[in-house]
Design an enzyme around this catalytic site. Sequence first.
Site, PDB file in Angstrom:
ATOM      1  N   GLU A 173       1.460   2.659  16.223  1.00 43.11           N
ATOM      2  CA  GLU A 173       2.712   2.407  15.649  1.00 43.11           C
ATOM      3  C   GLU A 173       3.573   1.627  16.366  1.00 43.11           C
ATOM      4  O   GLU A 173       3.538   1.567  17.757  1.00 43.11           O
ATOM      5  CB  GLU A 173       3.304   3.810  15.350  1.00 43.11           C
ATOM      6  CG  GLU A 173       4.688   3.227  14.488  1.00 43.11           C
ATOM      7  CD  GLU A 173       5.292   4.406  14.021  1.00 43.11           C
ATOM      8  OE1 GLU A 173       5.242   5.449  14.322  1.00 43.11           O
ATOM      9  OE2 GLU A 173       6.263   4.182  12.975  1.00 43.11           O
ATOM     10  N   GLU A 185       4.292   9.768   6.290  1.00 40.57           N
ATOM     11  CA  GLU A 185       4.551  11.214   6.359  1.00 40.57           C
ATOM     12  C   GLU A 185       5.732  11.696   5.099  1.00 40.57           C
ATOM     13  O   GLU A 185       6.640  11.973   5.209  1.00 40.57           O
ATOM     14  CB  GLU A 185       5.566  11.394   7.686  1.00 40.57           C
ATOM     15  CG  GLU A 185       5.567  12.718   8.179  1.00 40.57           C
ATOM     16  CD  GLU A 185       6.432  12.744   9.306  1.00 40.57           C
ATOM     17  OE1 GLU A 185       7.419  12.283   9.544  1.00 40.57           O
ATOM     18  OE2 GLU A 185       5.909  13.072  10.361  1.00 40.57           O
TER      19      GLU A 185
HETATM   20  O1  AHR Z   1       5.411   9.106  16.019  1.00 40.44           O
HETATM   21  C1  AHR Z   1       6.819   8.992  15.691  1.00 40.44           C
HETATM   22  C2  AHR Z   1       7.226   9.029  14.323  1.00 40.44           C
HETATM   23  O2  AHR Z   1       6.919  10.411  13.867  1.00 40.44           O
HETATM   24  C3  AHR Z   1       6.370   8.411  13.294  1.00 40.44           C
HETATM   25  O3  AHR Z   1       6.685   7.203  13.100  1.00 40.44           O
HETATM   26  C4  AHR Z   1       6.352   9.314  12.054  1.00 40.44           C
HETATM   27  O4  AHR Z   1       5.268   9.348  11.341  1.00 40.44           O
HETATM   28  C5  AHR Z   1       6.631  10.701  12.737  1.00 40.44           C
HETATM   29  O5  AHR Z   1       7.781  11.185  12.071  1.00 40.44           O
END
Ligand code: AHR
Length: 659
Positions: free
Chosen positions: A49, A378
């Site tokens: 990410e 999520e």
């Molecule tokens: O990994 C950090 C964050 O945690 C991600 O962006 C999200 O999917 C989760 O809440």
Amino acid sequence: MIAKRLFCSILSCLLLFNLVQAQPVSEIKVVVNQRINTVPTSMWGIFFEDINFAADGGLYAELVKNRSFNFNDPLMGWKWMNKGEGKGDGRLYNFGDVLRPNKRYVRIQSTSESGSFGLSNEGFRGIGLKKDAGYRLTVTARGGDLNSTANLVVELVDSTGKMLAENQISGITKDWKKYEVILNPIRTDASARLNVMLKGKGLVEVETVSLFPVDTWKGRKNGLRSDLVQLLADMKPGFVRFPGGCIVEGREIATRYQWKKTVGDPNDRELIINRWNTEFKHRFTPDYFQSFGLGFYEYFLLSEDIGAEPLPILNCGMACQYNTAELAALENLDPYIQDALDLIEFANGAVTTQWGKLRASMGHPEPFNLKMMGVGNEQWGPQYIERFKRFNTLLKEKHPEIKLITSAGPAPEGDKFTYLWDELVKLNADFVDEHYYQSPSWFLKNAGRYDAYPRKGPKVFAGEYAAHSKGQADPTSRNNLESAIAEAAFMTGLERNCDVVQMCSYAPLLAHKDAWQWNPDLIWFDNLSVVPTPNYLVQKLFATNKGSYTVSVLKDKGVIAGKDGIYASATIDEKTKEVILKLVNISQNTVPLKFSFTGESFKSQYANMEVLKNKELTSWNSFATPSNLGIDVQKVKVSGRSLMLNLDGNSVNVLRIKM
Ligand code: AHR
């Protein structure tokens, strides 16, 4: 360091053998001759990410921050400066073309014959330079109306202004053109600056200034940092999930991740603010933007380079529910679904198709062989299910070969989780993505979580997990041994249940020492170095010792998930014909164990055991001591049908025995 560890291994071979004690706790049975579950090739992967400066300022090797003056504050990272007698006028211009991705350019007008005048860039918390390495500087510029005799001088300087490398660009024409020179620093410096100056009277306009190390991963222009990619490649991950995370969702719909805006010429990719920019007050990073220089094409290429399946995650018409929770109305969802269909064409389509043609024009006529895709990150609630249904219907109709990843929400239990699972079972979903950012003790307690999971229905993608030593996302959490051991213990349960849990990834992956938002993270880096955490070492141990199928490891006929502080799983590697035993000892004490192998009698041999251990659970790898914790290789004597082992306290062990 590696030589030292190998030397230690020979020593420990003898030590370990002599240390075997006379009183084993009890017998552990490894049922070698009974195949249980095939280990999916995708089992252990990585979650990328763009958080913590993971892309711009991190994996993406660009060294100039705000290279095209497109940040909200157009000169953020830049300052006007003069040297010696130099004088001049610096102006920011707008092209006035709303469709143009790069909105602005600067005019540098030097008004004195001596000295120089221009701009200086601070890089991403400094520019990391290595002595004698090559740095490719490109400038998109045009000359002004004056009969300019001035040259554009480009300099790399240290924080006190001392020269590290210098070159110049002359003959700048009146048309916009890209100019390229190489700079070779005479010293290593972690926080250098780049100066772009006019020497002598003249006028030049500049649209983009970019600086990359020549040594990028595979030497690609617009490439990635080779030291970071090497660490990822060393893990031999089964998949790469990208580009996140909440970054997929955006804080509002307008700033969601849109893959189509991240492909094509890197200079034409429209920059946006990074959603982590101001998310955490305690880790405010107003200079965090997404240039998309690392875009979907580059993610596919990265996955291919390191032998991993690409796993893109797309926005499903929902912005982050922790922020605005903005929704695309159901009747407006078609463009989102079309994005998914077009992505499949971009990845797999023939070069004669619209998106396949673009892929080919970017340098990859062969398909990327996309097999799976995430719908939403999520998300939770009925709004998610409604939207997923629309995606599901169309995608399954047109591309039944693509497996879809769906969300189980932000927590591994509770109302949101239960609701989503119930609905996704009804919809016969392929994969459900479970997230756990929990305490080390949660991971230990849950090592048997999947032993009793339903065997029918959707498979589990353990898509984001990490043991947080000090409460969820607490900035004082550390990537220490305690968290790594807890994860390893939990992962023995994932491996044992790989018929249900078919993909797993630690999250987040990368963090810049001076610009992170979220802690802990798998790999830390600064502008010159990388620090693999013990958590990384655990991921690597599991991924590089995956095996082909699981076999049972039993004590008193039950699985080993915490009895006497021991956690265990085992696989067989069909290629190398080895039994692979993964053993975690969470107690402080050495635990004597006696193994017997059903159906196999071993020739007398020394087997290799990779060990991660330390007496102190709080031990970790810092920038000052990046190899404080590492993997030692020990030799273990095996013969006949049994094996005696003294398992060190606080240790993760992977033993490979030739059958
Ligand atoms: O990994 C950090 C964050 O945690 C991600 O962006 C999200 O999917 C989760 O809440």
